[in-house]
Design a protein around this motif. Sequence first.
Motif, PDB file in Angstrom:
ATOM      1  N   ALA A 122      41.876  44.352  38.362  1.00 34.08           N
ATOM      2  CA  ALA A 122      43.287  44.401  39.061  1.00 34.08           C
ATOM      3  C   ALA A 122      43.554  43.501  40.268  1.00 34.08           C
ATOM      4  O   ALA A 122      44.307  43.542  40.898  1.00 34.08           O
ATOM      5  CB  ALA A 122      43.332  45.915  39.753  1.00 34.08           C
ATOM      6  N   MET A 123      42.296  42.342  40.441  1.00 32.56           N
ATOM      7  CA  MET A 123      42.523  41.697  41.363  1.00 32.56           C
ATOM      8  C   MET A 123      42.696  42.021  42.659  1.00 32.56           C
ATOM      9  O   MET A 123      43.863  41.675  43.365  1.00 32.56           O
ATOM     10  CB  MET A 123      43.468  40.727  40.704  1.00 32.56           C
ATOM     11  N   THR A 124      41.862  42.819  43.188  1.00 31.22           N
ATOM     12  CA  THR A 124      41.956  43.376  44.691  1.00 31.22           C
ATOM     13  C   THR A 124      40.942  42.702  45.571  1.00 31.22           C
ATOM     14  O   THR A 124      41.038  42.540  46.754  1.00 31.22           O
ATOM     15  CB  THR A 124      42.014  44.873  44.754  1.00 31.22           C
ATOM     16  N   GLN A 125      39.749  42.829  44.909  1.00 30.51           N
ATOM     17  CA  GLN A 125      38.358  42.262  45.578  1.00 30.51           C
ATOM     18  C   GLN A 125      38.260  40.742  45.527  1.00 30.51           C
ATOM     19  O   GLN A 125      37.788  40.303  44.257  1.00 30.51           O
ATOM     20  CB  GLN A 125      37.191  43.044  45.244  1.00 30.51           C
ATOM     21  N   TRP A 126      38.255  39.967  46.404  1.00 32.44           N
ATOM     22  CA  TRP A 126      38.223  38.257  46.090  1.00 32.44           C
ATOM     23  C   TRP A 126      36.748  37.951  46.816  1.00 32.44           C
ATOM     24  O   TRP A 126      36.320  38.796  47.628  1.00 32.44           O
ATOM     25  CB  TRP A 126      39.211  37.707  46.849  1.00 32.44           C
ATOM     26  N   GLY A 127      36.240  37.129  46.214  1.00 28.21           N
ATOM     27  CA  GLY A 127      35.098  36.582  47.062  1.00 28.21           C
ATOM     28  C   GLY A 127      33.767  36.716  46.293  1.00 28.21           C
ATOM     29  O   GLY A 127      32.772  37.098  46.916  1.00 28.21           O
ATOM     30  N   SER A 128      33.685  36.935  44.791  1.00 26.23           N
ATOM     31  CA  SER A 128      32.613  37.454  44.287  1.00 26.23           C
ATOM     32  C   SER A 128      32.374  36.469  43.099  1.00 26.23           C
ATOM     33  O   SER A 128      33.285  36.029  42.546  1.00 26.23           O
ATOM     34  CB  SER A 128      32.607  38.815  43.681  1.00 26.23           C
TER      35      SER A 128
END
Lengths: 347, 286
Positions: free
Chosen positions: B45-51
């Motif tokens: 869903a593209m909510t957590q960035w930076g992984s």
Amino acid sequence: MTSRRQLLQASLTLGALQLFPGMSHAQAKRLVFATFTGSWEEAHRAVLVPAFKKATNNAEIILDPMLSVDQIAKVTAARNNPPIDVMLHDPGPALTAIDQGLVENYPVATSANYKDLIAEAQEETGPAIFFQVVGLTYNPDKIKTPPTSWKDLWKPEYKGRAGITNLNSTLGTGFLVEIAKMFGGSESNIEPGFKALNDLKPNLAAVAANPGALATLFQQGQVDISPGNFNAIQILKARGVPVEFVIPKEGAIAFKTTIHIVKNSPNRELAVALIEAAMSPDVQTKLMQSPYLVVPTNSKVKMDGEIAKVLAKDQADMKKRFVFQDWKKINEQRAQWIERFNREIKL
Amino acid sequence: MSTKKSLPVTAYPLWLASPLALAMLLFFITPLLMLGVVSFYSDAAMTQWGSVANWAKTLDGFGLTVLLDTLWLGVQVTALSLVLGFALAWSFLRMPARLQPLIIFIVMLPLLTSVVVRTFAWIVILGRQGIVNNFLMDLGLIEAPLKLLYTRLGLVVTLANVQLPLMVLPLITALQRIDMNLSDASASLGASEWQTFKKITVPLALPGVIAGCLLTFSAAITAFISQSLIGGGQMLFMPMYLYQQVSALSNFPFAAAISLTFLATVILCVSLFNMLGRLSRGYANG
């Protein structure tokens, strides 16, 4: 007094508008409906569009057929000014669109036709306007006794003659869930399904990349028996390919195809008018007839023709013979299933 | 006559390329950068960035197998195309001149039809009731139809046929440029035909071979339609892996990681071929 120059300008403008008729309408409201490609588009163009025009005093509508994933991508890219007003989805993508907040609830309280839909088709997030039905497909020239159960696919006599699709499609995923259920599993216990697929390997002549590719394999005699979509099979049959469709005794897998108003659509009223038309008994009755054979969801439609003969003679019969699956549960695990299928199902 | 020093006629000012550069920047580089950004989301869903989870998953044991298998498919197809293509190009140059346009037309024919049509033709050829099986059964060589469609062999043959023009055309050009006198000289100095072929023709044709291989290889590994229609749904190559994540799962971040990995690998292969190409030109001219 009008000068000659003004007259010339005016006539040139009119001439240009004549040349580019799209320009003069650019400002006018028009509804964009992303239907499915192929026979669905033909059916909607022939039956749904005229009904919509009649109901809206000739409002403009554009059918822009595309895959569910493209609909979602396009709306996601422009949430505030979506290029599509009405979307059409299989159960999996529908849930994705709802989860991502791309659709608006349907105004069910003020709808004339919503209450007449059979219970399974009533969804506030977007009603189902037709069902897609998956049963057994076979080649009657090669298989003299029609199959009666999903279990027939595992019969030794069909060694190297059966076909399935992978899990990319709704059909493939629904089939896996159904065989899991048949061998004691469920949407939340898919293990028996994978075990059954592994046992099916000797019989498999093809794992098609999509249902369309699977259907054409009957034409080449590559496959003699497979799960198949009722509507896809009717198209083949109409072209003279030897195929028959039967509902197995476990019941046919039924998918709801739902229609949704896109959030922030500037043409909300027209969108509602289109969906009302799509739910109406009139449109659904016409769509049910040959050559469209679209399975109706409105309980007021009287089943007849090929659909009454092969699928269900009335709504009560439909409830008995159709199996609906829990796509919310399926969607949660589909990524893992696909990954597992990628790793395990090698021929 | 002017003695003023002027630019050589083959040199053009660089700024003429700026419209193209701008278009590339806008419509190619920018989307690629966006793809890069998207690949670092950890959820669909593209909510957590930076992984880097998607990158790790792309290059884990399974992902790597898919990537290597895709490249291996490319190698198999390229090898088969090279053998068929070289023979074809070789005989093309030795046939009567009035037949040559006809052969070129036949070679080009696949390029003039849609890849879907070409692929369906192969379904008809390889199917259980297809041309190959019917022919072998009529001759009594086999009892039951062989399984050709949905196999690796069928896929390699199909791709080799579909991509053959990409191999043949550079080969013809390269072989045409070789001075026939060189072979005559070689023969008159006592070399056998095989020696002449190995020591004169092949090295001089090398730039064409490499150009053909480069085109065939990159076309074969990215041929989504042929791979899925002839290989089937149980064979997983990078294009299908990518398509699956987007179309069935709407998992754009993972798909972005897959596509960038694939892109980087293809660029690596292409540069490798290019390097070989430069070396071979040096060899051929030097």
